[in-house]
Write a protein that holds these residues in place. Sequence first.
Motif, short mmCIF file in Angstrom:
data_model
loop_
_atom_site.label_atom_id
_atom_site.label_comp_id
_atom_site.label_asym_id
_atom_site.label_seq_id
_atom_site.Cartn_x
_atom_site.Cartn_y
_atom_site.Cartn_z
N ILE A 62 7.96 4.69 -1.99
CA ILE A 62 5.88 4.46 -2.05
C ILE A 62 5.55 6.22 -1.25
O ILE A 62 6.26 7.01 0.02
N GLU A 63 4.90 7.15 -1.73
CA GLU A 63 4.77 8.39 -1.27
C GLU A 63 3.91 7.99 0.06
O GLU A 63 2.60 8.14 0.62
N SER A 64 4.34 8.09 1.57
CA SER A 64 4.01 8.13 2.88
C SER A 64 5.67 8.43 3.42
O SER A 64 7.16 8.26 3.19
N ASP A 65 5.23 8.49 5.07
CA ASP A 65 5.65 9.25 5.87
C ASP A 65 7.31 8.56 5.84
O ASP A 65 7.01 6.82 6.44
N CYS A 66 8.11 8.94 5.49
CA CYS A 66 9.28 8.37 5.61
C CYS A 66 9.55 7.79 7.20
O CYS A 66 10.72 7.20 7.30
N MET A 67 9.64 8.70 8.49
CA MET A 67 10.04 7.86 9.54
C MET A 67 9.08 6.49 9.75
O MET A 67 9.53 5.48 10.32
N MET A 68 7.57 6.67 10.36
CA MET A 68 7.13 5.45 9.54
C MET A 68 7.49 4.45 8.61
O MET A 68 7.26 3.16 9.26
N GLY A 69 8.28 4.63 7.49
CA GLY A 69 9.12 3.72 6.37
C GLY A 69 9.57 2.63 6.79
O GLY A 69 9.64 1.35 6.36
N LEU A 70 10.41 3.60 8.40
CA LEU A 70 11.24 2.37 9.03
C LEU A 70 10.68 1.69 9.44
O LEU A 70 11.56 0.33 9.41
N VAL A 71 9.67 1.19 10.33
CA VAL A 71 8.82 0.06 10.80
C VAL A 71 8.53 -0.92 9.23
O VAL A 71 8.99 -1.97 9.46
N VAL A 72 8.22 -0.51 8.48
CA VAL A 72 8.45 -1.35 7.13
C VAL A 72 9.36 -1.97 6.32
O VAL A 72 9.76 -3.01 6.31
N ASP A 73 10.59 -1.03 6.30
CA ASP A 73 11.63 -1.17 6.20
C ASP A 73 12.39 -2.48 6.94
O ASP A 73 12.91 -3.72 6.91
N ASP A 74 12.43 -2.73 8.01
CA ASP A 74 12.60 -3.64 9.54
C ASP A 74 12.21 -4.88 9.10
O ASP A 74 12.52 -5.81 9.45
N ARG A 89 1.52 0.51 12.20
CA ARG A 89 2.34 2.06 12.50
C ARG A 89 3.33 2.36 11.29
O ARG A 89 3.78 3.28 11.22
N GLY A 90 3.19 1.53 10.09
CA GLY A 90 4.70 2.25 9.05
C GLY A 90 3.59 2.46 7.69
O GLY A 90 4.76 3.31 6.67
N PHE A 91 2.87 3.22 7.76
CA PHE A 91 1.98 4.16 6.86
C PHE A 91 1.50 5.24 7.62
O PHE A 91 0.58 5.47 8.22
N ALA A 100 -4.54 -3.56 -1.34
CA ALA A 100 -2.93 -4.41 -1.89
C ALA A 100 -1.33 -3.56 -1.48
O ALA A 100 -0.24 -4.29 -1.75
N ASN A 101 -1.27 -2.83 -0.87
CA ASN A 101 -0.09 -1.80 0.19
C ASN A 101 0.14 -3.15 1.02
O ASN A 101 1.42 -4.19 0.80
N ARG A 102 -0.86 -3.97 2.07
CA ARG A 102 -0.58 -4.79 2.47
C ARG A 102 -0.11 -5.99 1.86
O ARG A 102 1.38 -6.79 2.14
N GLU A 103 -0.16 -6.51 0.63
CA GLU A 103 -0.15 -7.73 -0.48
C GLU A 103 0.90 -7.19 -0.92
O GLU A 103 2.29 -8.05 -1.07
N LEU A 104 2.11 -5.78 -0.81
CA LEU A 104 3.51 -5.85 -1.60
C LEU A 104 3.91 -5.49 -0.20
O LEU A 104 5.65 -6.46 -0.73
N VAL A 105 3.71 -5.59 0.75
CA VAL A 105 4.87 -5.64 2.61
C VAL A 105 5.35 -7.49 2.32
O VAL A 105 5.65 -7.95 2.46
N SER A 118 23.09 -8.76 0.96
CA SER A 118 23.44 -7.38 -0.19
C SER A 118 22.07 -7.66 -1.42
O SER A 118 21.99 -7.01 -2.39
N GLU A 119 21.64 -8.81 -1.50
CA GLU A 119 20.39 -9.01 -2.50
C GLU A 119 18.69 -8.60 -1.99
O GLU A 119 17.83 -8.83 -2.45
N ARG A 120 18.72 -8.62 -0.34
CA ARG A 120 17.52 -7.79 0.04
C ARG A 120 16.38 -6.97 -0.47
O ARG A 120 17.21 -5.60 -0.86
N LEU A 121 15.59 -6.88 -0.98
CA LEU A 121 14.54 -5.76 -0.97
C LEU A 121 14.85 -4.60 -0.02
O LEU A 121 14.43 -5.66 1.12
N ARG A 122 14.43 -3.44 0.06
CA ARG A 122 14.58 -2.48 0.72
C ARG A 122 12.88 -1.45 0.53
O ARG A 122 12.74 -1.65 -0.43
N PHE A 123 12.36 -1.45 1.95
CA PHE A 123 10.79 -0.43 1.60
C PHE A 123 11.76 1.50 2.45
O PHE A 123 12.19 1.12 3.23
N ALA A 124 11.19 2.46 1.67
CA ALA A 124 10.86 3.36 1.88
C ALA A 124 9.68 4.74 1.31
O ALA A 124 9.29 4.42 0.87
N GLY A 125 9.41 4.85 2.86
CA GLY A 125 8.96 6.23 2.37
C GLY A 125 9.55 7.14 2.65
O GLY A 125 10.05 7.24 2.82
#
Length: 400
Positions: A62-74, A89-91, A100-105, A118-125
Amino acid sequence: MATDIKDTVHSVEAAAVMRLFPARPQLLALGEPTHGEETLLELRNELFRQLVEQEGYRTIAIESDCMMGLVVDDYVTSGTGTLDEVMERGFSHGWGASAANRELVRWMRAYNDGRPGSERLRFAGFDGPLEITGAASPRQALTSLHGYLASRVDADLLPCTGETLDRLLGAEDRWTNPAAMMEPAQSVGRSAEAGQLRLLADDLVALLDVQMPHLITATSRDDWDRACLYGRTATGLLRYHYWMADTSPARMTRLVGVRDQMMAHNLLAVAARGPALVHAHNSHLQREKSTMRMGGMPLEWWSAGALVSARLGEGYAFVATALGTIRHREVDAPPPDTVEGLLYALPEDRCVVDAPRLSTVLGDMRPAPRVSPWFGYAPLDPAHLADSDGIVFVKDVPES
């Protein structure tokens, strides 16, 4: 004509979206014409959930800070932290306050629970660490890249020490000074220290590349990919700060272009990892040039979507979102001679539209461009109708 238009319309579901393409796109991008409307984000969530479960997509960007997105991905991949901490801290851009973003996460974490890696979803800013008022310091990205390399390659191969980076970076407020957006002379981007940092960042990225076989073996492909993100972000931010200090008439065009270039590079890296879903403003994802006026000046630049589409071809797909009304923003029913007006006349509250087919049905009819009374909503450009693979149309957007 109404009957012909109705033949281009389908229910809003993953299967209808996938029928728009000859094969599953590697990057499937869903745009939005305005930010901050929960109805649109809830619709995104439902479509993305279906596409993950039915079509095997494995990253949501999603259109969010790529560095902060690492927090969400973790968090979504391994449960690091708490949901409250991640939303704080992740957006960037205030997106963490969205229900809605909270529900997505929350859903992504629940989906991953108990699944093999191998089957897990990843998140990225995929946005840079940028706001409309300025840019972040390159410190986090540069020092993270240096730290990754320093612990895994011979010290003699490093172009500098961590202490040198720290000295050149100096105080954070030199980089984040909000006055620099309007006053180029306030920017640190063309200082001697910034020039040295650009050279060092280039050397660090080159070292990361030439040491790739060793580094992947010593750590993992995911760790190396993350280090590449640090490198892209560091060089992109230093380039952005450089152009913030520019005084030529092309300054703002350069800045918006660098931002979308950073977005494009991040999306290409996401695509290299596997099939991914993308959500951002239509203007960042469209194939044609983006345009806007800023400070009375017209700007024109290639969007991230245009850059990615040029690289991936049919591997990139773009579905725009269009709206009928946002009455709480004084966006009332569209004129009947606009694309939105033609779709608004249909009985469906929401639908997926085959955009190229609709363009063919309209033939020589040239819909008028819609004019929005609110700056925050960007209507469809009818001249670019066929450049989208599809349209998600929402008749009425209620106040969140």
